[in-house]
Design an enzyme around this catalytic site. Structure first.
Site, mmCIF file in Angstrom:
data_model
loop_
_atom_site.group_PDB
_atom_site.id
_atom_site.type_symbol
_atom_site.label_atom_id
_atom_site.label_comp_id
_atom_site.label_asym_id
_atom_site.label_seq_id
_atom_site.Cartn_x
_atom_site.Cartn_y
_atom_site.Cartn_z
ATOM 1 N N TYR A 142 0.802 -1.228 0.000
ATOM 2 C CA TYR A 142 0.000 0.000 0.000
ATOM 3 C C TYR A 142 0.839 1.284 0.000
ATOM 4 O O TYR A 142 0.390 2.325 0.465
ATOM 5 C CB TYR A 142 -0.925 0.030 1.237
ATOM 6 C CG TYR A 142 -2.084 -0.957 1.170
ATOM 7 C CD1 TYR A 142 -2.297 -1.770 0.072
ATOM 8 C CD2 TYR A 142 -2.977 -1.059 2.226
ATOM 9 C CE1 TYR A 142 -3.355 -2.665 0.033
ATOM 10 C CE2 TYR A 142 -4.042 -1.948 2.194
ATOM 11 C CZ TYR A 142 -4.225 -2.759 1.087
ATOM 12 O OH TYR A 142 -5.279 -3.628 1.054
ATOM 13 N N LYS A 193 3.078 -15.721 0.677
ATOM 14 C CA LYS A 193 2.661 -16.180 -0.656
ATOM 15 C C LYS A 193 3.939 -16.330 -1.464
ATOM 16 O O LYS A 193 4.046 -15.867 -2.596
ATOM 17 C CB LYS A 193 1.687 -15.153 -1.277
ATOM 18 C CG LYS A 193 0.967 -15.635 -2.517
ATOM 19 C CD LYS A 193 0.042 -16.809 -2.292
ATOM 20 C CE LYS A 193 -0.437 -17.364 -3.618
ATOM 21 N NZ LYS A 193 -1.123 -18.668 -3.472
ATOM 22 N N ASP A 226 -3.786 -17.776 0.982
ATOM 23 C CA ASP A 226 -5.056 -18.359 0.534
ATOM 24 C C ASP A 226 -5.442 -19.547 1.419
ATOM 25 O O ASP A 226 -6.600 -19.677 1.841
ATOM 26 C CB ASP A 226 -4.995 -18.742 -0.953
ATOM 27 C CG ASP A 226 -3.667 -19.364 -1.386
ATOM 28 O OD1 ASP A 226 -2.745 -19.485 -0.544
ATOM 29 O OD2 ASP A 226 -3.548 -19.754 -2.559
ATOM 30 N N ASP A 250 -5.239 -6.773 5.670
ATOM 31 C CA ASP A 250 -6.478 -6.050 5.403
ATOM 32 C C ASP A 250 -7.594 -7.043 5.079
ATOM 33 O O ASP A 250 -8.704 -6.993 5.629
ATOM 34 C CB ASP A 250 -6.240 -5.093 4.220
ATOM 35 C CG ASP A 250 -7.351 -4.089 4.039
ATOM 36 O OD1 ASP A 250 -8.296 -4.083 4.844
ATOM 37 O OD2 ASP A 250 -7.272 -3.311 3.071
ATOM 38 N N ASP A 254 -10.966 -8.459 7.666
ATOM 39 C CA ASP A 254 -12.387 -8.315 7.355
ATOM 40 C C ASP A 254 -13.066 -9.679 7.413
ATOM 41 O O ASP A 254 -14.197 -9.811 7.893
ATOM 42 C CB ASP A 254 -12.605 -7.674 5.978
ATOM 43 C CG ASP A 254 -12.879 -6.176 6.076
ATOM 44 O OD1 ASP A 254 -12.323 -5.548 7.009
ATOM 45 O OD2 ASP A 254 -13.634 -5.634 5.248
HETATM 46 MG MG MG Z 1 -10.155 -3.007 5.250
#
Ligand code: MG
Ligand code: NAI
Length: 358
Positions: A142, A193, A226, A250, A254
């Site tokens: 990010y 990953k 994953d 992130d 969630d």
């Molecule tokens: Mg978020």
């Protein structure tokens, strides 16, 4: 790890209630957090900063030029949520939350994800679980590095470059290992990953492994992200601390919040572990314009975030008392906001929790 600082005197808390349900959940939570701190002998001095979308409409900015200087003078920041349909999200988030996180080097984003008593989680069979994600929050995917090239041509392309530094990975991994060591199960899962991202994630794995050498008492292993997402659904009870890069964390958090039964329950802490700067505490949900103004938002995520703030300020007893009160009210089940299937208002739920303090 959040080291305890000796409680004493007064703590100055900068409050950015923000937009939508932000002010509703912050106002409902503040009195009981102050009461819990007072029981530990500490006064919380709330310093309101009325920044957000109204400020944007009045001035063209989400917060004033000297905002970061004013926040620097606080012991912690308590945030509701920002964002409103009449201001583009990239402005509300990029002009307020991101500068605070960046300027105050809040590189650890701590997100507990556990099933609270009396609450039906999203999973069939309702397995009990208690996970916490340590998400890297200052670099990785990010950083904004990259760009759009050959725009408008058939060769148009976009590059989004992840930037991972040894310092950045090491400090977040160390925080996660310290946290894992302090918890009963002493387990750590590292989200990777490295089978597909052969530069960044191979480097991530190497640095995590180096840090692990200092924590022989912690049982750890890397999981491809994953597979880790699948494991959070199929075997959440086998997970304890999860350390993840900015993007992976992130997404995983969630998912974790959804597993706990309501987005309104989930707290988050944005920590500057070195304590050179104030840390920021907030529910992970947004400003929920669809229910704003109706007084029905669930205040638990905000109250729990406030408890994390009290612990960061050294008030472990106040933290424990708030978390126990949340658990008692949810377990009793009589007072619940609509997202949990009840009919209580935000204030009624917060008051019920306040009455259970002690
Ligand atoms: Mg978020
Ligand atoms: P949201 O989290 O605000 O809402 C998603 C859904 O969850 C909505 O249906 C909402 O009613 C429900 N919900 C959220 N919090 C709740 C609570 N405490 N009690 C009961 N139900 C709750 O996410 P959304 O709709 O994607 O974003 C709305 C605005 O919030 C946008 O402007 C967005 O940019 C902003 N936002 C701000 C954040 C922050 O300030 N840290 C974080 C996430 C979004």
């Amino acid at each position: 790890m959040v080291e305890a600082r000796r409680p004493s005197g007064t703590h100055r808390i900068g409050v950015i209630a923000g937009d939508g349900i932000g002010p509703e959940v912050v106002e409902a939570s503040s009195p009981l957090l102050a009461a819990a701190a007072a029981a530990d002998g500490v006064l919380l001095e709330w310093i309101p900063f009325p920044w957000g979308c109204d400020h944007y409409h009045a001035t063209g900015r989400m917060m004033p030029d000297d905002a970061l200087d004013r926040l620097a003078d606080t012991d912690a920041i308590f945030l509701g949520a920002v964002g409103r349909p009449d201001v583009p999200d990239h402005i509300s988030v990029r002009d307020l939350i991101l500068p605070i996180r960046r300027h105050f080097e809040q590189y650890v984003n701590l997100r507990p994800m556990s099933l609270l008593p009396g609450v039906r989680g999203a999973l069939a069979g309702h397995p009990d679980f208690d996970m916490v994600c340590v998400r890297e929050k200052s670099e990785g995917e990010y950083t904004g590095a990259g760009g759009r090239f050959d725009v408008g041509t058939s060769e148009e392309r976009a590059e989004q470059t992840g930037i991972f530094t040894r310092r950045g990975i090491e400090r977040v991994a160390r925080y996660a290992f310290e946290l894992a060591r302090s918890r009963p199960r002493r387990l750590l899962a590292s989200a990777t990953k490295s089978n597909a991202l052969q530069h960044a994630m191979v480097f991530w794995d190497e640095v995590v492994e180096e840090v692990a050498a200092d924590y022989p008492e912690v049982t750890w292993r890397p999981y491809h992200v994953d597979a880790l997402a699948a494991r959070m659904v199929t075997h959440p009870q086998t997970l304890d601390v999860i350390v993840a890069s900015n993007l992976f964390g992130d997404i995983l958090t969630d998912l974790g919040a959804a597993l706990t039964g309501s987005l309104g329950l989930a707290p988050g802490a944005n920590l500057n572990p070195e304590r050179l700067h104030p840390s920021m505490f907030e529910p992970i949900h947004g400003s929920a314009p669809d229910i704003a103004g109706r007084g029905i938002a669930n205040p638990v995520g905000t109250i729990w975030a406030g408890a994390l703030m009290l612990r960061h300020l050294g008030l472990q007893g106040a933290h424990d008392s708030v978390v126990r009160a949340i658990e008692a009210v949810l377990a009793a089940g009589a007072v619940r906001t609509p997202d949990l299937g009840g009919r209580a208002t935000t204030l009624e739920m917060a008051r019920a929790i306040g009455e259970r303090l002690g």
